[in-house]
Design an enzyme around this catalytic site. Sequence first.
Site, PDB file in Angstrom:
ATOM      1  N   GLN A 152       1.060   1.081  -0.339  1.00  0.00           N
ATOM      2  CA  GLN A 152       1.625   2.401  -0.648  1.00  0.00           C
ATOM      3  C   GLN A 152       1.277   3.410   0.432  1.00  0.00           C
ATOM      4  OE1 GLN A 152       2.150   3.565  -4.963  1.00  0.00           O
ATOM      5  NE2 GLN A 152       0.202   2.530  -5.028  1.00  0.00           N
ATOM      6  N   SER A 186      -3.407  -4.089  -0.436  1.00  0.00           N
ATOM      7  CA  SER A 186      -3.185  -3.608  -1.802  1.00  0.00           C
ATOM      8  C   SER A 186      -1.848  -4.133  -2.339  1.00  0.00           C
ATOM      9  CB  SER A 186      -3.271  -2.076  -1.823  1.00  0.00           C
ATOM     10  OG  SER A 186      -3.129  -1.581  -3.134  1.00  0.00           O
ATOM     11  N   LEU A 187      -0.889  -3.239  -2.588  1.00  0.00           N
ATOM     12  CA  LEU A 187       0.441  -3.666  -3.033  1.00  0.00           C
ATOM     13  C   LEU A 187       1.024  -4.719  -2.074  1.00  0.00           C
ATOM     14  CD1 LEU A 187       3.330  -3.326  -4.340  1.00  0.00           C
ATOM     15  CD2 LEU A 187       3.695  -1.647  -2.552  1.00  0.00           C
ATOM     16  N   ARG A 226       3.118  -2.737 -12.605  1.00  0.00           N
ATOM     17  CA  ARG A 226       1.785  -2.442 -12.067  1.00  0.00           C
ATOM     18  C   ARG A 226       1.679  -0.944 -11.780  1.00  0.00           C
ATOM     19  NH1 ARG A 226      -0.275  -2.469  -6.534  1.00  0.00           N
ATOM     20  NH2 ARG A 226      -2.399  -3.286  -6.366  1.00  0.00           N
ATOM     21  N   HIS A 259      -7.502   1.216  -7.287  1.00  0.00           N
ATOM     22  CA  HIS A 259      -8.603   0.290  -7.003  1.00  0.00           C
ATOM     23  C   HIS A 259      -9.977   0.778  -7.465  1.00  0.00           C
ATOM     24  CE1 HIS A 259      -5.814  -2.284  -4.958  1.00  0.00           C
ATOM     25  NE2 HIS A 259      -5.404  -1.267  -4.240  1.00  0.00           N
ATOM     26  N   GLN A 303      -8.049  -7.332  -8.299  1.00  0.00           N
ATOM     27  CA  GLN A 303      -7.666  -6.391  -7.235  1.00  0.00           C
ATOM     28  C   GLN A 303      -7.272  -5.008  -7.753  1.00  0.00           C
ATOM     29  OE1 GLN A 303      -4.168  -5.277  -5.998  1.00  0.00           O
ATOM     30  NE2 GLN A 303      -4.012  -6.337  -4.025  1.00  0.00           N
TER      31      GLN A 303
END
Length: 313
Positions: free
Chosen positions: A10, A90-91, A115, A200, A249
Amino acid sequence: MKTAFVFPGQGSQKVGMLQDLYNTYPIVKQRFEEADEALGYSITKLCFEGPDTELVKTANTQPAILTASVACYEVLKEKGFTPDIVGGHSLGEYSALVAAGVLNFKDAVSVVHKRGEYMQEAVPIGEGAMAAILALPREQVVEICAKIDATVGSVQAVNFNCPGQIVIAGAKAAVEAAAEEMKAAGAKRAVMLPVSAPFHSRLMEPAALRLKEELDRIEVRNAQIPVVANVTGNILTDAEEIKKSLVIQAANPVLWEDCVAEMVNFGVEAFVEVGPGKVLTGFTKKINKEMQLANIEDVQSLEKTLEFLKGVR
């Protein structure tokens, strides 16, 4: 020469991203159409026309970046280029898992949309925050977070991006207090980030539990290309292990610096950032100056990268 394809998270989104590739390559158009179908609304329209206020909402940002990144990957694949190893920030880990054959594209689009929704619902807008801490050692950032966490409220170091850049996240007051203390301790800067949730951090635990239910509903396969996991910085190929690591995660730190080190350790000498922006390319430069770097986000960068990949074969 071994090559890694890495996929952005992101923050890399922008209105208009991938429009020229969409107009040039049928496979890109096909992926966007499949994403619209999976979501039940037009992520294509949102990516190309905005408004930005809608695109930055995490439930939209996540499927938008995933679609754009996977579409870029499909073009490289059509041109005959596949990586030796993949990773994503991440994503971006979900984009990497589509590339590695672990997740079906349409399943991945639906899961990251959910998510995003779950992450936003875990912490109402305005209650959580994130800040980037520049030029303060890892140990000091962790230490200050632990102190504030015990006194003011929930805050953790959540993204170990590269030497000199660590992101912290948690309850707004705690993040602000930690940021001030880090500046006093010698951080060059502590910048509050324009995000809608404390990604996170421990506050994402409710989102992680709901995400597990989503992942249990879809098929998760063994990886055909090795994938480096955000939560450990280790290589994974087993479907069950990958699924577990995706759940962890959501509410645990992204060890990106460790992920890059692991890929270098695997023998990688060239990194290609696949998808919008050049954030990971910037991180890689700071982590290892020896690496050869390229990216693909539009027709111009694609042409350069194809030349680059011909050279490193």
